[in-house]
Each structure stands twice: as structure tokens, then as C-alpha cells.
Design a protein around this motif. Structure first.
Motif, PDB file in Angstrom:
ATOM      1  N   LEU A  30      27.646  46.495  43.333  1.00  0.00           N
ATOM      2  CA  LEU A  30      26.715  47.181  44.230  1.00  0.00           C
ATOM      3  C   LEU A  30      27.082  48.646  44.431  1.00  0.00           C
ATOM      4  CD1 LEU A  30      26.031  44.392  46.881  1.00  0.00           C
ATOM      5  CD2 LEU A  30      24.589  45.100  44.944  1.00  0.00           C
ATOM      6  N   ARG A  31      28.362  48.959  44.416  1.00  0.00           N
ATOM      7  CA  ARG A  31      28.789  50.367  44.498  1.00  0.00           C
ATOM      8  C   ARG A  31      28.228  51.191  43.343  1.00  0.00           C
ATOM      9  NH1 ARG A  31      34.971  49.740  46.198  1.00  0.00           N
ATOM     10  NH2 ARG A  31      34.644  49.901  48.428  1.00  0.00           N
ATOM     11  N   ARG A  32      28.107  50.530  42.198  1.00  0.00           N
ATOM     12  CA  ARG A  32      27.558  51.205  41.010  1.00  0.00           C
ATOM     13  C   ARG A  32      26.036  51.081  40.952  1.00  0.00           C
ATOM     14  NH1 ARG A  32      32.082  48.421  38.740  1.00  0.00           N
ATOM     15  NH2 ARG A  32      30.675  46.916  37.800  1.00  0.00           N
ATOM     16  N   LYS A  33      25.460  50.521  42.031  1.00  0.00           N
ATOM     17  CA  LYS A  33      24.000  50.339  42.143  1.00  0.00           C
ATOM     18  C   LYS A  33      23.447  49.440  41.038  1.00  0.00           C
ATOM     19  CE  LYS A  33      23.219  54.346  44.953  1.00  0.00           C
ATOM     20  NZ  LYS A  33      24.093  53.902  45.973  1.00  0.00           N
ATOM     21  N   GLU A  34      24.231  48.430  40.660  1.00  0.00           N
ATOM     22  CA  GLU A  34      23.826  47.480  39.633  1.00  0.00           C
ATOM     23  C   GLU A  34      23.317  46.187  40.268  1.00  0.00           C
ATOM     24  OE1 GLU A  34      27.253  49.017  36.523  1.00  0.00           O
ATOM     25  OE2 GLU A  34      27.223  46.917  37.107  1.00  0.00           O
ATOM     26  N   SER A  35      22.206  45.693  39.792  1.00  0.00           N
ATOM     27  CA  SER A  35      21.640  44.419  40.230  1.00  0.00           C
ATOM     28  C   SER A  35      22.033  43.329  39.237  1.00  0.00           C
ATOM     29  CB  SER A  35      20.120  44.523  40.295  1.00  0.00           C
ATOM     30  OG  SER A  35      19.737  45.542  41.173  1.00  0.00           O
ATOM     31  N   ALA A  83      33.052  40.059  34.160  1.00  0.00           N
ATOM     32  CA  ALA A  83      32.447  39.965  32.822  1.00  0.00           C
ATOM     33  C   ALA A  83      31.191  39.107  32.875  1.00  0.00           C
ATOM     34  CB  ALA A  83      33.453  39.393  31.823  1.00  0.00           C
ATOM     35  N   ALA A  84      31.239  38.023  33.633  1.00  0.00           N
ATOM     36  CA  ALA A  84      30.056  37.163  33.770  1.00  0.00           C
ATOM     37  C   ALA A  84      28.926  37.915  34.463  1.00  0.00           C
ATOM     38  CB  ALA A  84      30.407  35.897  34.554  1.00  0.00           C
ATOM     39  N   ALA A  85      29.260  38.680  35.508  1.00  0.00           N
ATOM     40  CA  ALA A  85      28.238  39.439  36.245  1.00  0.00           C
ATOM     41  C   ALA A  85      27.550  40.459  35.355  1.00  0.00           C
ATOM     42  CB  ALA A  85      28.860  40.117  37.462  1.00  0.00           C
ATOM     43  N   ALA A  86      28.256  40.955  34.350  1.00  0.00           N
ATOM     44  CA  ALA A  86      27.691  41.950  33.437  1.00  0.00           C
ATOM     45  C   ALA A  86      26.905  41.306  32.291  1.00  0.00           C
ATOM     46  CB  ALA A  86      28.808  42.821  32.863  1.00  0.00           C
ATOM     47  N   GLY A  90      24.373  36.361  34.194  1.00  0.00           N
ATOM     48  CA  GLY A  90      24.737  36.743  35.552  1.00  0.00           C
ATOM     49  C   GLY A  90      26.036  36.113  36.013  1.00  0.00           C
ATOM     50  N   LEU A  91      26.361  36.377  37.257  1.00  0.00           N
ATOM     51  CA  LEU A  91      27.597  35.896  37.875  1.00  0.00           C
ATOM     52  C   LEU A  91      27.423  34.443  38.284  1.00  0.00           C
ATOM     53  CD1 LEU A  91      30.396  36.276  39.097  1.00  0.00           C
ATOM     54  CD2 LEU A  91      29.321  37.366  41.065  1.00  0.00           C
ATOM     55  N   ILE A  92      28.192  33.570  37.652  1.00  0.00           N
ATOM     56  CA  ILE A  92      28.180  32.153  38.003  1.00  0.00           C
ATOM     57  C   ILE A  92      29.476  31.879  38.750  1.00  0.00           C
ATOM     58  CG2 ILE A  92      28.163  29.789  37.123  1.00  0.00           C
ATOM     59  CD1 ILE A  92      26.575  30.933  34.700  1.00  0.00           C
TER      60      ILE A  92
END
Length: 110
Positions: A30-35, A83-86, A90-92
Motif C-alpha cells: 500500500l505504501r507503493r500504492k499497489e493494489s 512474492a505471492a502478493a506480486a 495475489g496474496l494467499i
């Protein structure tokens, strides 16, 4: 058990140690404004399925831990979660061994 309040209407509970690791990854994104998508397994009481929410910087998010001491963080676990979030899936939410963790969703006003 701690919890994450998402969009002021959805509370998702996780064990404090799991929640602390998810918090590090989520706040970093979120700091990097990534969804991204966040998924977890539901409890048997909630149908024993899987839930997913879209995490976006514009959606209110709050973390609340039941314990007063911060858990020790595992850098390798954080890196695997990041790595999963990227990734496209998504993030599991998984534990240190990569096994899916169970979260419990409680929704208000829906």
C-alpha cells in the motif's frame, strides 16, 4: 486472534503471528500504492470455502492484535508472502510452511 477490518464493514480474524506477517506485506504494498487480491480459507462455521478481497490504497484498513507483544517476524516468510502478493493470483494467507491458514470473516451491514 487478531483481526483486520476492511472497508469499515468486514472483519477478518487471523492468529496474531499470521496477521503480523500479512500486515508487513500489505502495508509495504500500500505504501507503493499497489493494489492486489488477498485470499484465505474460511472456517467450517463460514462454509469452509475460500474468500478474497481486493486490497487498494483507497479502501480503509485497520489491524488489531489480541496480544500485547509483537510476534517475532520471519523474514523468509515475509518474502514468500510478498512474492505471492506480486503474482497474478495475489496474496494467499499461508503459514510458515506454506500451508493455507484459516481466517474467519464477519460482515456488518451487508
Amino acid at each position: 486472534m487478531g483481526y483486520m477490518v476492511y472497508d469499515s464493514s468486514t472483519m477478518i480474524t487471523f492468529e496474531d503471528r499470521v496477521l503480523a506477517h500479512l500486515e508487513v506485506v500489505i502495508v509495504s504494498k500500500l505504501r507503493r500504492k499497489e493494489s492486489f487480491a488477498l485470499s484465505w480459507r474460511e472456517t467450517a462455521e463460514n462454509g469452509d470455502g475460500r474468500s478474497t478481497v481486493w486490497i487498494d490504497p483507497s479502501i480503509p484498513l485497520r489491524f488489531r492484535f489480541s496480544g500485547s507483544r509483537p510476534p517475532t517476524l520471519d523474514r523468509d516468510w515475509i518474502e514468500r508472502l510478498a512474492a505471492a502478493a506480486a503474482s497474478s493470483s495475489g496474496l494467499i494467507a499461508v503459514d510458515e510452511d506454506g500451508q493455507p491458514v484459516v481466517g474467519s470473516t464477519h460482515e456488518r451491514g451487508l
